[in-house]
Write a protein that holds these residues in place. Structure first.
Motif, PDB file in Angstrom:
ATOM      1  N   GLN A 485      34.630  26.591  42.535  1.00  0.00           N
ATOM      2  CA  GLN A 485      33.637  26.482  41.483  1.00  0.00           C
ATOM      3  C   GLN A 485      34.073  25.468  40.439  1.00  0.00           C
ATOM      4  OE1 GLN A 485      33.587  30.690  40.901  1.00  0.00           O
ATOM      5  NE2 GLN A 485      35.007  30.638  39.175  1.00  0.00           N
ATOM      6  N   ARG A 486      33.074  24.930  39.746  1.00  0.00           N
ATOM      7  CA  ARG A 486      33.318  23.861  38.792  1.00  0.00           C
ATOM      8  C   ARG A 486      32.431  24.036  37.570  1.00  0.00           C
ATOM      9  NH1 ARG A 486      32.849  17.359  40.031  1.00  0.00           N
ATOM     10  NH2 ARG A 486      33.468  16.625  37.954  1.00  0.00           N
ATOM     11  N   LEU A 487      32.998  23.801  36.378  1.00  0.00           N
ATOM     12  CA  LEU A 487      32.245  23.854  35.140  1.00  0.00           C
ATOM     13  C   LEU A 487      31.757  22.457  34.765  1.00  0.00           C
ATOM     14  CD1 LEU A 487      34.381  26.281  32.946  1.00  0.00           C
ATOM     15  CD2 LEU A 487      32.542  26.822  34.540  1.00  0.00           C
ATOM     16  N   TYR A 488      30.620  22.416  34.048  1.00  0.00           N
ATOM     17  CA  TYR A 488      30.060  21.146  33.605  1.00  0.00           C
ATOM     18  C   TYR A 488      29.931  21.132  32.089  1.00  0.00           C
ATOM     19  CZ  TYR A 488      29.120  19.728  38.383  1.00  0.00           C
ATOM     20  OH  TYR A 488      29.271  19.357  39.698  1.00  0.00           O
ATOM     21  N   ARG A 489      29.319  20.070  31.607  1.00  0.00           N
ATOM     22  CA  ARG A 489      29.200  19.733  30.189  1.00  0.00           C
ATOM     23  C   ARG A 489      30.584  19.360  29.660  1.00  0.00           C
ATOM     24  NH1 ARG A 489      25.040  23.615  27.132  1.00  0.00           N
ATOM     25  NH2 ARG A 489      25.054  21.793  25.743  1.00  0.00           N
ATOM     26  N   ASP A 493      35.678  17.946  33.332  1.00  0.00           N
ATOM     27  CA  ASP A 493      36.419  16.721  33.625  1.00  0.00           C
ATOM     28  C   ASP A 493      37.502  16.885  34.677  1.00  0.00           C
ATOM     29  OD1 ASP A 493      34.923  15.404  31.746  1.00  0.00           O
ATOM     30  OD2 ASP A 493      36.318  15.846  30.113  1.00  0.00           O
ATOM     31  N   ASP A 494      37.782  18.089  35.104  1.00  0.00           N
ATOM     32  CA  ASP A 494      38.961  18.284  35.953  1.00  0.00           C
ATOM     33  C   ASP A 494      38.610  18.712  37.369  1.00  0.00           C
ATOM     34  OD1 ASP A 494      41.752  18.186  36.270  1.00  0.00           O
ATOM     35  OD2 ASP A 494      41.887  20.369  36.102  1.00  0.00           O
ATOM     36  N   GLY A 495      37.448  18.291  37.882  1.00  0.00           N
ATOM     37  CA  GLY A 495      37.109  18.573  39.279  1.00  0.00           C
ATOM     38  C   GLY A 495      36.876  20.049  39.530  1.00  0.00           C
ATOM     39  N   TRP A 496      37.199  20.483  40.757  1.00  0.00           N
ATOM     40  CA  TRP A 496      37.011  21.886  41.140  1.00  0.00           C
ATOM     41  C   TRP A 496      38.122  22.701  40.500  1.00  0.00           C
ATOM     42  CZ3 TRP A 496      32.463  22.829  43.205  1.00  0.00           C
ATOM     43  CH2 TRP A 496      31.787  21.783  43.819  1.00  0.00           C
ATOM     44  N   ASP A 497      37.772  23.404  39.408  1.00  0.00           N
ATOM     45  CA  ASP A 497      38.782  24.030  38.572  1.00  0.00           C
ATOM     46  C   ASP A 497      38.779  25.546  38.652  1.00  0.00           C
ATOM     47  OD1 ASP A 497      36.355  24.322  37.310  1.00  0.00           O
ATOM     48  OD2 ASP A 497      36.797  22.803  35.802  1.00  0.00           O
ATOM     49  N   GLY A 498      38.155  26.116  39.700  1.00  0.00           N
ATOM     50  CA  GLY A 498      38.168  27.559  39.858  1.00  0.00           C
ATOM     51  C   GLY A 498      37.907  27.961  41.289  1.00  0.00           C
ATOM     52  N   TRP A 499      38.137  29.214  41.591  1.00  0.00           N
ATOM     53  CA  TRP A 499      37.881  29.730  42.927  1.00  0.00           C
ATOM     54  C   TRP A 499      37.596  31.226  42.862  1.00  0.00           C
ATOM     55  CZ3 TRP A 499      41.271  33.490  44.705  1.00  0.00           C
ATOM     56  CH2 TRP A 499      42.523  33.545  44.080  1.00  0.00           C
TER      57      TRP A 499
END
Length: 652
Positions: A485-489, A493-499
């Motif tokens: 998963q990935r956050l926006y706004r 900035d750091d790509g796929w930053d969760g799982w």
């Protein structure tokens, strides 16, 4: 030789004549002038209530029930005079049938407005010549594929109910219900690659060139084609205009070339045969080296209805070599009583036809239907009852475990495809973000690297989350789920930053109609929320951060929080198509831990060799200030509720 046994089983569906009280009619069709065998000729008995087509050698075989003994045998093919005769006594010797070309009385002429005018008039009369009310066609379908040496890879056959809307509406879509089906995989290595057997039964819709208003009868494309009157004046015993069509010289918009047959009295399209041009093959969404179709229509209750569709596709696969797909549909009954279309659960869909058919194999039905002829060697075994029984057991599926269907076991890879799903979703990540000013300094003792940065965090009430994931079914209702998963706004900035990983359960609340699933899940998730502080020069190639060597010339720095949580979810799923499901899930995060970090990463090296180090806060060599106040935690706070909406794709 490995296929001979299987082919014998395949063709032995022609019933034992003595057991059925009728007999097997065998024959071979030739061109009366060239004496060459004619493949793909349509063979029917009793007004096509049973029928088949000739194979590459011009041969056919039909099981004739005793009730049809006084009926006529008919053989037809576009461009030839129809052939008809009374059925001979059965069993008997193989018939020899010769077809003669339709008489030619019109000379070929150059393109003229009158030729295009014939086509325009036929298009204008479609509402008068074809059904204006919904109709249902019942017909037989067959599809097969052969490799470069002519060995069959698979065979599928079925009895279809095809639901047609009014011909006043231009469409290549419609409902199809599979009433009977059988399939046979003839490959020796069945476990390596599964065969979908998908799409072919929709050819009665896609190949119906009048209903589709195919390009060569579309007035907007008339300028792309040359139309000519060709020799020939008879089709299916009726006087016709034989019109050839081909792209105009240099035209790249015309996708087809072939000929059509238009009734001289009513301007009805009686049939057409065409192939794709090189431009048409390029425009087609499916790769092919050649693709050809042949379509005919028949009169019933004052209107003309689809009679048959034949298609063939050849292409060279980069792995499997030459592939030759063949399929045909032959209408055996027409219903104009506006029968209700099939329900969602009854109708087939493009991706899963012949793969998950709910109708079990009926050997009694197939004993009275068409069959493929065997090679010369095993023809003597055609009426072997033992082989018939073995074939029945080979085709008969095992009992289904639920209402979806009885699916033939295809090995471990096929079973994995059945259990595998891909999904993606968008949602909101529960994060409270106030307006804040960050000031961060980092100066590791004993090294030359130094960084100072300030950063403004804007107030944010909605943080967008995007997930992609995979699901593998353990049972019919329970599955294992994995996702990144990935956050926006301002945190993207750091790509796929969760799982996330966990279990999912769903139950169908609407088993008799379009499925609606109640969903529940329990997972473990880990999410990083970070703000980039920029990229800095690193003068010290021996720099080590929390034991990791970061010797790149440039280092990027990010301040972040890392949250680990348990996440129960509830939701709903709506099946849009058999392989596509719309999902909505509501989750609640139960944080196990949240920690703040300063992350330092190499930037100037090749991506595969970059190292990253995370410094837990508080740390002696890290200074963090929020709104000019010293602190050891980031200003944003983790909340609990999250909502996501997504789409799940089943592999098959």
């Amino acid at each position: 030789m490995r296929y001979i046994g299987l082919l014998v089983l395949l063709i032995s569906f022609a019933a034992d004549a003595l057991a059925q009280g009728g007999g097997v009619l065998r024959g071979r069709v030739f061109d009366a002038e060239t004496h060459q065998p004619i493949p793909n000729a349509q063979v029917g008995v009793a007004n096509n209530r049973i029928g088949t087509s000739t194979n590459e050698d011009g041969r056919f075989a039909l099981n004739i029930p005793a009730t049809y003994a006084q009926e006529k045998l008919t053989v037809a093919l576009i461009g030839y005079r129809p052939y008809s005769q009374a059925l001979p006594p059965l069993p008997g010797p193989e018939l020899r049938i010769e077809l003669r070309l339709a008489p030619a009385s019109l000379s070929e002429v150059q393109v003229t407005a009158s030729v295009v005018g014939i086509v325009r008039e036929a298009v204008a009369r479609i509402p008068q010549n074809y059904p204006v009310r919904p109709t249902r066609l019942t017909g037989f379908y067959r599809e097969s594929d052969h490799d470069e040496v002519g060995q069959a890879r698979y065979l599928v056959e079925g009895l279809l109910a095809v639901f047609k809307v009014t011909y006043q509406r231009r469409t290549d879509a419609g409902d199809v219900q599979i009433q009977q089906s059988r399939k046979m995989d003839l490959r020796p290595n069945k476990e390596l690659v599964h065969i979908d057997w998908a799409g072919g039964p929709f050819i009665p819709h896609m190949g119906d060139f009048v209903h589709v208003r195919s390009q060569f009868i579309d007035p907007s494309h008339f300028r792309d084609y040359d139309y000519r009157l060709a020799p020939g004046s008879s089709y299916a015993g009726r006087p016709v205009y034989v019109i050839t069509f081909a792209p105009k010289p240099g035209n790249q918009r015309a996708d087809f070339e072939g000929r059509m047959y238009i009734d001289q009295d009513t301007y009805t399209f009686l049939g057409a045969e065409w192939r794709y041009t090189p431009a048409g093959l390029r425009h087609s969404p499916n790769a092919a080296d050649s693709r050809a179709l042949r379509v005919s229509y028949q009169p019933y209750a004052g209107r003309w209805h689809l009679k048959s569709v034949w298609w063939q596709t050849k292409f060279r696969h980069p792995v499997w070599g030459d592939i030759n797909y063949f399929g045909e549909f032959l209408t055996t009954a027409i219903d104009t009583a506006q029968a209700p279309p099939p329900t969602y659960m009854e109708r087939a869909q493009y991706e899963d036809v012949f793969l998950r058919n709910t109708v079990g194999y009926d050997s009694a039905f197939w004993r009275g239907q068409t069959t493929l002829l065997p090679p010369e060697a095993p023809q003597k075994s055609l009426l072997d009852q033992r082989r018939q029984q073995l074939a029945d057991s080979l085709f008969r599926p095992k009992p289904a475990t639920d209402s979806t269907a009885a699916v033939k076991k295809e090995g471990w890879l096929g079973q994995l495809f059945d259990r595998f799903h891909f999904w993606s979703a968008v949602g909101t990540w529960p994060l409270a973000v106030p307006t804040a000013s960050l000031a961060v300094a980092y100066a590791p003792a004993g090294y030359g690297f130094r960084m100072q940065a300030t950063n403004e965090v804007a107030a944010q009430s909605l943080t967008v989350l995007y997930r992609i994931g995979y699901q593998v079914d353990i049972t019919r209702k329970l599955a294992v789920r994995m996702a990144t998963q990935r956050l926006y706004r301002q945190f993207g900035d750091d790509g796929w930053d969760g799982w996330e990983a966990g279990l999912s359960y769903q139950h169908n609340l609407n088993p008799r109609r379009r499925p609606i699933y109640a969903r529940a899940g329990l997972g473990y998730t880990r999410q990083t929320v970070g703000r980039s502080l920029g990229t800095f020069e690193n003068p010290d190639d021996g720099l080590r951060v929390v034991g990791k060597h970061l010797g790149a010339d440039k280092l990027s720095v990010q301040i972040q929080s890392v949250t680990s949580a348990v996440q129960p979810t509830v939701g709903l799923g709506l099946e849009l198509r058999h392989l596509i499901e719309l999902t909505a899930d509501l989750g609640y995060l139960l944080p196990l831990s949240t920690r703040s970090q300063l992350q330092v990463s190499e930037e100037s090296r090749f991506s595969l060799f970059r190292s990253t180090a995370a410094i837990p806060l508080p740390a002696a060599d890290v200074s963090l200030r929020v709104n000019d106040q010293p602190t050891t935690t980031v200003p944003w706070q983790q909340q609990h509720w999250l909502l996501s909406i997504g789409v799940m794709f089943r592999m098959r």
